[in-house]
Design a protein around this motif. Structure first.
Motif, PDB file in Angstrom:
ATOM      1  N   SER A  28      -3.669 -13.487   2.681  1.00  0.00           N
ATOM      2  CA  SER A  28      -4.458 -12.852   1.611  1.00  0.00           C
ATOM      3  C   SER A  28      -3.714 -12.930   0.290  1.00  0.00           C
ATOM      4  CB  SER A  28      -4.734 -11.388   1.959  1.00  0.00           C
ATOM      5  OG  SER A  28      -3.542 -10.646   1.853  1.00  0.00           O
ATOM      6  N   HIS A  37      -7.139  -4.879  13.433  1.00  0.00           N
ATOM      7  CA  HIS A  37      -7.948  -5.677  12.517  1.00  0.00           C
ATOM      8  C   HIS A  37      -7.302  -5.882  11.146  1.00  0.00           C
ATOM      9  CE1 HIS A  37     -10.954  -5.404  15.549  1.00  0.00           C
ATOM     10  NE2 HIS A  37     -11.340  -4.184  15.259  1.00  0.00           N
ATOM     11  N   LEU A  38      -6.220  -5.180  10.858  1.00  0.00           N
ATOM     12  CA  LEU A  38      -5.549  -5.379   9.566  1.00  0.00           C
ATOM     13  C   LEU A  38      -5.033  -6.802   9.414  1.00  0.00           C
ATOM     14  CD1 LEU A  38      -3.585  -2.042   9.049  1.00  0.00           C
ATOM     15  CD2 LEU A  38      -5.651  -2.818   7.850  1.00  0.00           C
ATOM     16  N   ALA A  79      -5.431   1.731   8.364  1.00  0.00           N
ATOM     17  CA  ALA A  79      -6.636   1.353   9.107  1.00  0.00           C
ATOM     18  C   ALA A  79      -7.623   2.527   9.158  1.00  0.00           C
ATOM     19  CB  ALA A  79      -6.262   0.908  10.516  1.00  0.00           C
ATOM     20  N   VAL A 117      -7.331  -8.535   7.320  1.00  0.00           N
ATOM     21  CA  VAL A 117      -7.248  -8.144   5.917  1.00  0.00           C
ATOM     22  C   VAL A 117      -6.096  -8.855   5.213  1.00  0.00           C
ATOM     23  CG1 VAL A 117      -6.850  -6.190   4.351  1.00  0.00           C
ATOM     24  CG2 VAL A 117      -8.260  -5.877   6.401  1.00  0.00           C
ATOM     25  N   PHE A 118      -4.935  -8.917   5.875  1.00  0.00           N
ATOM     26  CA  PHE A 118      -3.723  -9.387   5.201  1.00  0.00           C
ATOM     27  C   PHE A 118      -3.339 -10.837   5.477  1.00  0.00           C
ATOM     28  CE2 PHE A 118      -2.666  -4.721   5.436  1.00  0.00           C
ATOM     29  CZ  PHE A 118      -2.912  -4.495   4.096  1.00  0.00           C
ATOM     30  N   ASN A 136      -6.072  -8.222  -2.428  1.00  0.00           N
ATOM     31  CA  ASN A 136      -7.040  -7.994  -1.367  1.00  0.00           C
ATOM     32  C   ASN A 136      -6.761  -6.769  -0.503  1.00  0.00           C
ATOM     33  OD1 ASN A 136      -8.274 -10.259  -2.251  1.00  0.00           O
ATOM     34  ND2 ASN A 136      -7.805 -11.529  -0.496  1.00  0.00           N
ATOM     35  N   SER A 137      -5.644  -6.109  -0.678  1.00  0.00           N
ATOM     36  CA  SER A 137      -5.340  -4.986   0.190  1.00  0.00           C
ATOM     37  C   SER A 137      -6.082  -3.735  -0.249  1.00  0.00           C
ATOM     38  CB  SER A 137      -3.848  -4.742   0.234  1.00  0.00           C
ATOM     39  OG  SER A 137      -3.321  -4.558  -1.042  1.00  0.00           O
ATOM     40  N   CYS A 184       0.813  -1.220   0.000  1.00  0.00           N
ATOM     41  CA  CYS A 184       0.000   0.000   0.000  1.00  0.00           C
ATOM     42  C   CYS A 184       0.846   1.269   0.000  1.00  0.00           C
ATOM     43  CB  CYS A 184      -0.914   0.006   1.222  1.00  0.00           C
ATOM     44  SG  CYS A 184      -2.114  -1.342   1.197  1.00  0.00           S
ATOM     45  N   LYS A 228      -9.481   2.702   6.038  1.00  0.00           N
ATOM     46  CA  LYS A 228     -10.448   1.607   5.920  1.00  0.00           C
ATOM     47  C   LYS A 228     -11.569   1.713   6.961  1.00  0.00           C
ATOM     48  CE  LYS A 228      -7.439  -1.859   3.806  1.00  0.00           C
ATOM     49  NZ  LYS A 228      -8.282  -2.162   2.644  1.00  0.00           N
TER      50      LYS A 228
END
Length: 196
Positions: free
Chosen positions: A191, A183-184, A174, A187-188, A195-196, A144, A177
């Motif tokens: 993944s 909570h990342l 975060a 996400v990762f 998906n990021s 990112c 988002k």
């Protein structure tokens, strides 16, 4: 008949049992594989059982207080590691962040320490928690931010300075988002690149 002899479990005993369960499951062998020493997972699990969760929840709302708390816990856990890995700051930090994430994800502790139910308020309450860093999460953050971060090598070689840099970028991401950075990991973790 034997069941009649059992005493009722107190609330404190129940919460102790829940903490024991989280301590035993938060860090598995896969989470700390290839970290260079036998007994490292047991060291983590034993240490987690004696953490005062009241102090954890007390420190959590204030960024500076929580950072001091987490740094102290990291150093104390490192001292419990087998001698050959007592310099693995990144391993200790990842293990603690996995444990604390599972604590706040637990219904009983969330209720006991009055974490908000609504997601927006919950994200604010958890804002100071760190995302557990590993290869998946670090590379997800790096994707990112392209060239803004140094290369990722391993959790074993993670330094406090590089961790702080990754956590700051994780916090920015975060925020974009609309979630807490802890909570990342959702996400990762395992993944695909898209998906990021």
């Amino acid at each position: 008949m034997a069941l009649l002899l059992l005493k009722t479990m107190t609330e404190a005993q129940f919460h102790h049992a829940v903490q024991h369960r989280i301590a035993q499951t938060a860090v598995g062998a896969a989470a700390l594989r290839n970290q260079g020493a036998r007994g490292i997972v047991k060291s983590c699990r034993d240490y987690f059982e004696q953490i005062d969760l009241g102090k954890f929840f007390e420190a959590m709302p204030n960024a500076a207080d929580y950072q001091r708390f987490l740094d102290a816990q990291t150093n104390q856990l490192l001292a419990e590691f087998p001698v050959t890995v007592r310099t693995s700051w990144g391993v200790a930090r990842k293990a603690l962040n996995l444990f604390f994430r599972d604590v706040v994800y637990n219904k009983y502790f969330a209720e006991k320490y009055q974490l908000p139910d609504s997601l927006p308020e919950n994200h604010v309450a958890l804002a100071n928690l760190e995302v557990p860093l590993d290869r998946d999460v670090a590379l997800g953050i790096k994707r990112c931010y392209k060239r803004q971060l140094p290369p990722w090598y391993s959790i074993k070689s993670l330094t406090p300075d590089f961790s702080k840099e990754l956590q700051q970028k994780a916090n920015e991401l975060a925020h974009q988002k609309g979630i807490a950075r802890v909570h990342l990991d959702l996400v990762f973790w395992r993944s695909k690149k898209g998906n990021s």
